[in-house]
Design a protein around this motif. Structure first.
Motif, PDB file in Angstrom:
ATOM      1  N   PRO A 142       7.084   9.500   2.687  1.00 40.54           N
ATOM      2  CA  PRO A 142       6.365   9.715   1.427  1.00 40.54           C
ATOM      3  C   PRO A 142       4.856   9.803   1.667  1.00 40.54           C
ATOM      4  O   PRO A 142       4.337   9.310   2.673  1.00 40.54           O
ATOM      5  N   ASN A 143       4.146  10.407   0.739  1.00 35.12           N
ATOM      6  CA  ASN A 143       2.690  10.366   0.780  1.00 35.12           C
ATOM      7  C   ASN A 143       2.251   8.908   0.765  1.00 35.12           C
ATOM      8  O   ASN A 143       2.730   8.117  -0.047  1.00 35.12           O
ATOM      9  N   ALA A 144       1.344   8.542   1.662  1.00 38.54           N
ATOM     10  CA  ALA A 144       0.969   7.138   1.810  1.00 38.54           C
ATOM     11  C   ALA A 144      -0.528   7.005   2.059  1.00 38.54           C
ATOM     12  O   ALA A 144      -1.179   7.916   2.577  1.00 38.54           O
ATOM     13  N   ILE A 145      -1.051   5.865   1.691  1.00 33.88           N
ATOM     14  CA  ILE A 145      -2.425   5.493   2.012  1.00 33.88           C
ATOM     15  C   ILE A 145      -2.398   4.703   3.314  1.00 33.88           C
ATOM     16  O   ILE A 145      -1.589   3.782   3.465  1.00 33.88           O
ATOM     17  N   ALA A 146      -3.261   5.059   4.244  1.00 31.31           N
ATOM     18  CA  ALA A 146      -3.371   4.311   5.504  1.00 31.31           C
ATOM     19  C   ALA A 146      -4.670   3.511   5.493  1.00 31.31           C
ATOM     20  O   ALA A 146      -5.731   4.050   5.183  1.00 31.31           O
ATOM     21  N   ILE A 147      -4.565   2.236   5.823  1.00 30.89           N
ATOM     22  CA  ILE A 147      -5.711   1.332   5.876  1.00 30.89           C
ATOM     23  C   ILE A 147      -5.803   0.765   7.286  1.00 30.89           C
ATOM     24  O   ILE A 147      -4.829   0.214   7.809  1.00 30.89           O
ATOM     25  N   GLY A 148      -6.961   0.914   7.918  1.00 33.47           N
ATOM     26  CA  GLY A 148      -7.156   0.379   9.260  1.00 33.47           C
ATOM     27  C   GLY A 148      -8.134  -0.774   9.255  1.00 33.47           C
ATOM     28  O   GLY A 148      -9.087  -0.782   8.473  1.00 33.47           O
ATOM     29  N   ILE A 149      -7.915  -1.742  10.126  1.00 26.44           N
ATOM     30  CA  ILE A 149      -8.808  -2.893  10.241  1.00 26.44           C
ATOM     31  C   ILE A 149      -9.438  -2.882  11.621  1.00 26.44           C
ATOM     32  O   ILE A 149      -8.738  -2.952  12.642  1.00 26.44           O
ATOM     33  N   GLY A 150     -10.757  -2.757  11.653  1.00 23.63           N
ATOM     34  CA  GLY A 150     -11.498  -2.780  12.902  1.00 23.63           C
ATOM     35  C   GLY A 150     -12.662  -3.750  12.810  1.00 23.63           C
ATOM     36  O   GLY A 150     -12.702  -4.619  11.930  1.00 23.63           O
ATOM     37  N   TYR A 151     -13.628  -3.586  13.686  1.00 24.99           N
ATOM     38  CA  TYR A 151     -14.745  -4.525  13.779  1.00 24.99           C
ATOM     39  C   TYR A 151     -16.073  -3.789  13.687  1.00 24.99           C
ATOM     40  O   TYR A 151     -16.214  -2.667  14.178  1.00 24.99           O
TER      41      TYR A 151
END
Length: 325
Positions: free
Chosen positions: A149-158
């Motif tokens: 499905p169409n999705a939102i991607a969230i990344g966690i970095g520094y």
């Protein structure tokens, strides 16, 4: 609760717009706790992405004839980053956002959300560690081809110093609190997310170590912030085999009346050091022996891949398996 984040993000975007053409700062420093400023890293904010434009204007072309010019809102950028301060960890993070093609901020059903650890390395393909535009690019390819499905991607970095050892290995409970008590509520408040769709967590190496830690926090009553997990190439012997100890705690916590649901995809490269291969295989066997009735479990060894090359194919396969319709 998150007003200060929104204000900082909005100010940062306004600073970017006003300073179009200026040279970018060579590298962001950690903002002061008293006067935080994120203009060096923020590129967009969901609250200020649609430009404020004036009412329709009438332009006289010839006497007695007028042309109506309708305002056009600026498109919402599909990729953006912003800074986020965690009170739980007492540190700043760089958060990456990738929105699906045709993103609708008023989408009634909402979008499923995929959270990606080590985003500085894996999110957008800017690092040598992964191709295909990173995990965000893979998500876009899979969704646009109809395989997920169409999705939102969230990344966690520094923002400055990488503290993945602290966050994933030595103080995972604190990082878990940041995700569940701060970042997830913020994302759910800023974007139309699908409350009925389980969130997906993706981690590689020490990120896989933490991904399994997060999986084992379920209370057995279906109250878990994540419901789908992709753990790639974790050395689960670290920190005195913490993931195995957490699995034991979970098993004892749920007893016979609890439920361990969701989907867990485990992957490792066949050419990796033995500690990666054997500990992931040991975890697979441990989980199979428990016979958790509602758990979807798949484990895969990519025989010709090593610790680096396994990431891309495992992300492709893992996302299709946990999210595919």
């Amino acid at each position: 609760m998150y007003t200060h984040h929104r204000i900082l993000m909005a100010l940062a975007v306004l600073g970017v717009v006003a300073g179009c053409g200026r040279a970018e700062s060579p590298g962001p420093a950690i903002p002061s706790a008293n006067m935080p400023t994120l203009s060096t890293i923020a590129t967009a904010s969901p609250e200020v992405t649609v430009a404020q434009v004036p009412a329709p204007t009438t332009i006289a072309a010839t006497p007695g004839v007028s042309l109506s010019v309708s305002p056009t809102a600026a498109p919402i950028p599909r990729r953006s980053t912003f800074g986020f301060h965690s009170d739980q960890v007492a540190d700043w993070y760089k958060v990456y956002v990738s929105l699906p093609k045709g993103y609708d901020p008023q989408h009634l059903d909402g979008y499923p959300v995929i959270y990606v650890l080590d985003a500085d390395w894996y999110f957008d393909g800017s690092s040598w560690r992964i191709g295909d535009g990173g995990v965000a690019g893979i998500v876009s390819s899979l969704s646009e081809s109809g395989r997920i499905p169409n999705a939102i991607a969230i990344g966690i970095g520094y923002i400055k110093t990488n503290h993945r050892g602290r966050d994933f290995l030595w103080a995972p409970e604190t990082f878990y609190a940041f995700l569940t008590k701060e970042l997830i509520p913020f994302v759910d408040g800023e974007y139309p997310t699908d409350a009925s769709s389980p969130r997906t967590l993706v981690g590689h190496s020490d990120g896989a170590f933490f991904t399994l830690y997060a999986f084992f926090q379920t209370d057995g009553n279906g109250n878990t912030p994540f419901g789908q997990f992709i753990a790639i190439s974790g050395d689960l012997t670290k920190n005195e085999r913490l993931p195995f100890r957490e699995e034991g705690k979970m098993n004892g916590r749920i007893s016979d009346s609890g439920v361990v649901g969701g989907a867990l995809f485990l992957a490792v490269g066949g050419q990796e050091e033995s500690r990666f291969v054997t500990s992931m295989q040991d975890m697979t066997e441990r989980l199979k022996s428990r016979q958790y009735e509602n758990l979807r479990l798949q484990s895969r060894v990519y025989g010709s891949d090593d610790h680096a090359s396994v990431v891309e194919p495992a992300v492709w396969t893992g996302l299709m398996w946990v999210l595919g319709e």
